[in-house]
Design a protein around this motif. Structure first.
Motif, PDB file in Angstrom:
ATOM      1  N   GLU A  54       0.815  -1.291   0.057  1.00 22.77           N
ATOM      2  CA  GLU A  54      -0.038   0.012   0.106  1.00 22.77           C
ATOM      3  C   GLU A  54       0.800   1.091  -0.123  1.00 22.77           C
ATOM      4  O   GLU A  54       0.766   2.186  -0.694  1.00 22.77           O
ATOM      5  CB  GLU A  54      -0.880   0.068   1.168  1.00 22.77           C
ATOM      6  CG  GLU A  54      -2.028  -0.980   1.365  1.00 22.77           C
ATOM      7  CD  GLU A  54      -1.394  -2.335   1.993  1.00 22.77           C
ATOM      8  OE1 GLU A  54      -0.447  -2.545   1.984  1.00 22.77           O
ATOM      9  OE2 GLU A  54      -2.403  -3.103   2.470  1.00 22.77           O
ATOM     10  N   ASP A  93      -5.999   2.257  -9.030  1.00 22.93           N
ATOM     11  CA  ASP A  93      -6.880   3.105  -9.774  1.00 22.93           C
ATOM     12  C   ASP A  93      -7.359   4.430  -9.107  1.00 22.93           C
ATOM     13  O   ASP A  93      -7.129   5.385  -9.597  1.00 22.93           O
ATOM     14  CB  ASP A  93      -8.075   2.429 -10.194  1.00 22.93           C
ATOM     15  CG  ASP A  93      -7.686   1.269 -11.170  1.00 22.93           C
ATOM     16  OD1 ASP A  93      -6.564   1.542 -11.745  1.00 22.93           O
ATOM     17  OD2 ASP A  93      -8.551   0.488 -11.196  1.00 22.93           O
ATOM     18  N   ALA A  94      -7.661   4.071  -7.593  1.00 20.97           N
ATOM     19  CA  ALA A  94      -7.835   5.308  -6.919  1.00 20.97           C
ATOM     20  C   ALA A  94      -6.893   6.503  -6.524  1.00 20.97           C
ATOM     21  O   ALA A  94      -7.189   7.573  -6.313  1.00 20.97           O
ATOM     22  CB  ALA A  94      -8.575   4.896  -5.419  1.00 20.97           C
ATOM     23  N   LEU A  95      -5.664   5.786  -6.584  1.00 25.19           N
ATOM     24  CA  LEU A  95      -4.531   6.993  -6.563  1.00 25.19           C
ATOM     25  C   LEU A  95      -4.117   7.364  -7.755  1.00 25.19           C
ATOM     26  O   LEU A  95      -3.216   8.420  -7.805  1.00 25.19           O
ATOM     27  CB  LEU A  95      -3.337   5.844  -6.023  1.00 25.19           C
ATOM     28  CG  LEU A  95      -3.573   5.456  -4.593  1.00 25.19           C
ATOM     29  CD1 LEU A  95      -2.130   4.277  -4.313  1.00 25.19           C
ATOM     30  CD2 LEU A  95      -3.267   6.633  -3.493  1.00 25.19           C
ATOM     31  N   GLY A  96      -4.959   7.270  -8.795  1.00 23.25           N
ATOM     32  CA  GLY A  96      -4.501   7.659 -10.286  1.00 23.25           C
ATOM     33  C   GLY A  96      -3.282   7.260 -10.880  1.00 23.25           C
ATOM     34  O   GLY A  96      -2.808   7.882 -11.749  1.00 23.25           O
ATOM     35  N   ASP A 144      -8.066  -6.076  -5.127  1.00 24.82           N
ATOM     36  CA  ASP A 144      -7.873  -5.004  -4.239  1.00 24.82           C
ATOM     37  C   ASP A 144      -6.748  -3.931  -4.392  1.00 24.82           C
ATOM     38  O   ASP A 144      -6.899  -2.823  -4.226  1.00 24.82           O
ATOM     39  CB  ASP A 144      -7.603  -5.584  -2.865  1.00 24.82           C
ATOM     40  CG  ASP A 144      -8.914  -6.637  -2.187  1.00 24.82           C
ATOM     41  OD1 ASP A 144      -9.901  -6.509  -2.974  1.00 24.82           O
ATOM     42  OD2 ASP A 144      -8.391  -7.502  -1.447  1.00 24.82           O
ATOM     43  N   TYR A 145      -5.676  -4.481  -4.846  1.00 23.94           N
ATOM     44  CA  TYR A 145      -4.492  -3.605  -4.843  1.00 23.94           C
ATOM     45  C   TYR A 145      -4.737  -2.759  -5.981  1.00 23.94           C
ATOM     46  O   TYR A 145      -4.268  -1.737  -6.213  1.00 23.94           O
ATOM     47  CB  TYR A 145      -2.898  -3.835  -4.813  1.00 23.94           C
ATOM     48  CG  TYR A 145      -3.044  -4.654  -3.411  1.00 23.94           C
ATOM     49  CD1 TYR A 145      -3.115  -3.649  -2.074  1.00 23.94           C
ATOM     50  CD2 TYR A 145      -2.464  -5.890  -3.061  1.00 23.94           C
ATOM     51  CE1 TYR A 145      -3.128  -4.196  -0.859  1.00 23.94           C
ATOM     52  CE2 TYR A 145      -2.340  -6.209  -1.834  1.00 23.94           C
ATOM     53  CZ  TYR A 145      -2.597  -5.479  -0.855  1.00 23.94           C
ATOM     54  OH  TYR A 145      -2.334  -5.806   0.586  1.00 23.94           O
ATOM     55  N   ARG A 146      -5.289  -3.513  -7.184  1.00 22.09           N
ATOM     56  CA  ARG A 146      -5.578  -2.731  -8.639  1.00 22.09           C
ATOM     57  C   ARG A 146      -6.519  -1.652  -8.282  1.00 22.09           C
ATOM     58  O   ARG A 146      -6.422  -0.533  -8.833  1.00 22.09           O
ATOM     59  CB  ARG A 146      -5.951  -3.622  -9.583  1.00 22.09           C
ATOM     60  CG  ARG A 146      -6.257  -3.135 -10.859  1.00 22.09           C
ATOM     61  CD  ARG A 146      -7.068  -4.085 -11.969  1.00 22.09           C
ATOM     62  NE  ARG A 146      -6.163  -5.388 -12.048  1.00 22.09           N
ATOM     63  CZ  ARG A 146      -5.056  -5.522 -12.914  1.00 22.09           C
ATOM     64  NH1 ARG A 146      -4.823  -4.324 -13.712  1.00 22.09           N
ATOM     65  NH2 ARG A 146      -4.389  -6.358 -12.971  1.00 22.09           N
ATOM     66  N   THR A 147      -7.611  -1.860  -7.380  1.00 21.55           N
ATOM     67  CA  THR A 147      -8.501  -0.815  -7.176  1.00 21.55           C
ATOM     68  C   THR A 147      -7.908   0.360  -6.413  1.00 21.55           C
ATOM     69  O   THR A 147      -8.255   1.549  -6.691  1.00 21.55           O
ATOM     70  CB  THR A 147      -9.614  -1.246  -6.386  1.00 21.55           C
ATOM     71  OG1 THR A 147     -10.339  -2.397  -7.033  1.00 21.55           O
ATOM     72  CG2 THR A 147     -10.716  -0.593  -5.993  1.00 21.55           C
ATOM     73  N   ARG A 148      -6.872   0.010  -5.366  1.00 25.31           N
ATOM     74  CA  ARG A 148      -6.445   0.989  -4.761  1.00 25.31           C
ATOM     75  C   ARG A 148      -5.331   1.685  -5.781  1.00 25.31           C
ATOM     76  O   ARG A 148      -5.458   3.165  -5.605  1.00 25.31           O
ATOM     77  CB  ARG A 148      -5.437   0.378  -3.693  1.00 25.31           C
ATOM     78  CG  ARG A 148      -4.556   1.450  -2.896  1.00 25.31           C
ATOM     79  CD  ARG A 148      -5.561   2.236  -2.109  1.00 25.31           C
ATOM     80  NE  ARG A 148      -4.910   3.681  -1.453  1.00 25.31           N
ATOM     81  CZ  ARG A 148      -5.335   4.544  -1.206  1.00 25.31           C
ATOM     82  NH1 ARG A 148      -6.406   4.958  -1.668  1.00 25.31           N
ATOM     83  NH2 ARG A 148      -4.430   5.187  -0.318  1.00 25.31           N
ATOM     84  N   GLU A 208       1.468   4.246  -2.875  1.00 25.94           N
ATOM     85  CA  GLU A 208       1.185   5.603  -2.817  1.00 25.94           C
ATOM     86  C   GLU A 208       2.390   6.252  -3.015  1.00 25.94           C
ATOM     87  O   GLU A 208       2.426   7.404  -3.817  1.00 25.94           O
ATOM     88  CB  GLU A 208       1.079   5.755  -1.378  1.00 25.94           C
ATOM     89  CG  GLU A 208      -0.243   5.463  -0.735  1.00 25.94           C
ATOM     90  CD  GLU A 208      -0.479   5.325   0.886  1.00 25.94           C
ATOM     91  OE1 GLU A 208       0.474   6.171   1.484  1.00 25.94           O
ATOM     92  OE2 GLU A 208      -1.636   4.843   1.354  1.00 25.94           O
TER      93      GLU A 208
END
Length: 355
Positions: A249, A289-292, A283-287, A253
């Motif tokens: 994670e 994507d959310a981080l851009g 899960d980490y792919r979604t994260r 970031e």
């Protein structure tokens, strides 16, 4: 040795084979003294509590995979592929799959091996990097089951193979394919992700992080690309304890802040299961994507990659010509002296620590 009948036992963690198996699978996991080092009956009570609480979340994870773990089927394919390579090479070898926390477990498999009456047993964990929480736990459980089953055949054990050339070459091959699929106009960072451990386990001398670093270094060398932007990170943290890092994670970031696309390599997993198919793929792919993060590519596990299977066969051949006892493929101690969790004799030469 060509005429000897050899049983090759492949070890893995296992996973639930139905929704009803999720909670007992978790109980078996947390009731392992290598995972929760409390005396009985306290460990039993803690394992019961944790497995009850985590069962709902875990059931949702396995529901994404059709209600069960694919790990057993995947491991059986690897075992069959290895058996074929060994027999093609002239060995009278039969492979067995043994899971630590769900069926088929050591009691069942040891009885099957005893019924075969082999001339020699070769124990081959599918954990390239040794840890007291995986390899040592599986082997200790096997020894108890083998004694109960009356299995008296001589036994050889491969304890670890973090820098085995076949493993490194197979991962490098898959990584090269993944890198070729990224946007060549954008900078890329490779995240070598391994299952994490609590810091207190490592503080006791568990050599796992050292060996994960060794595998990463071997893969980077096999890849043959100088200046590769890469980092080792850890996933699957559970519970309140402090775990080793950096976490995946945190690295996602950092990748977002540095505006780089990422390629994620499951460096400590050789088979697809929930940690790769759900955590990394969903899960980490979604994260990311959310981080851009503009690009997120996950490298497959080596699974039945022919070079990896050949590497496993080489481990078997090497172990059969060795003196017995837990040892890496080279027969020499890999870990430095400050890693007392290494199962090899401390008097054997130690390798230089990986960079």
């Amino acid at each position: 040795m060509v005429s000897a009948r050899i049983a090759v036992v492949l070890f893995n963690l296992g996973g639930p084979d139905s929704p009803a198996a999720v909670r007992p699978f978790l109980f078996n996991l947390f009731n392992d003294a290598a995972i929760i080092g409390l005396p009985q009956p306290l460990r039993y009570l803690i394992a019961s509590l944790i497995s009850r609480r985590r069962a709902v979340v875990a059931a949702e994870i396995y529901a994404r995979l059709g209600g069960s773990s694919p790990l057993l089927a995947e491991t059986r394919r690897q075992a069959q592929a290895l058996q074929q390579v060994l027999r093609d090479g002239g060995l009278d070898a039969t492979t067995f799959v043994c899971m630590r926390y769900w069926h088929p477990m050591s009691t069942q498999v040891a009885a099957a091996v005893a019924a075969m009456a082999p001339d020699l047993v070769l124990l081959l964990p599918l954990y390239p990097q040794f840890s007291t929480t995986t390899t040592a736990s599986s082997l200790a459980d096997w020894r108890q089951a083998a004694a109960v089953a009356g299995l008296v055949a001589p036994t050889r054990t491969v304890c670890c193979y973090p820098t085995q050339p076949g493993l490194a070459a197979a991962v490098a091959d898959l990584l090269a394919t993944a890198l070729a699929s990224t946007d060549p106009t954008q900078p890329t960072r490779v995240l070598f992700s391994a299952h994490g451990l609590p810091k207190r386990v490592v503080a006791r001398g568990d050599p796992y992080p050292w060996q994960v670093a060794a595998t990463t270094r071997a893969v980077v060398v096999a890849l043959g690309r100088s200046g590769l932007d890469h980092v080792v990170c850890y996933q699957s943290r559970v519970g309140p304890l402090e775990w080793i890092g950096p976490s995946i994670e945190a690295e996602l970031e950092r990748a977002a802040a540095d505006a780089v696309q990422v390629v994620v390599v499951p460096i400590a997993f050789v088979s697809e299961h929930s940690e790769t198919l759900v955590e990394l793929d969903v899960d980490y792919r979604t994260r990311a994507d959310a981080l851009g993060i503009k690009g997120y590519v996950r490298v497959p596990t080596v699974s039945c990659h022919p070079v990896f299977i050949d590497g496993l066969a080489a481990l078997v051949q090497s172990a059969l010509s060795g003196a017995g006892g837990p040892a890496p493929a080279s027969g020499r101690r890999l870990c430095p002296a400050d890693q007392p969790g290494c199962p090899c004799l401390p008097s054997t030469p130690a390798a230089t620590a990986p960079m």
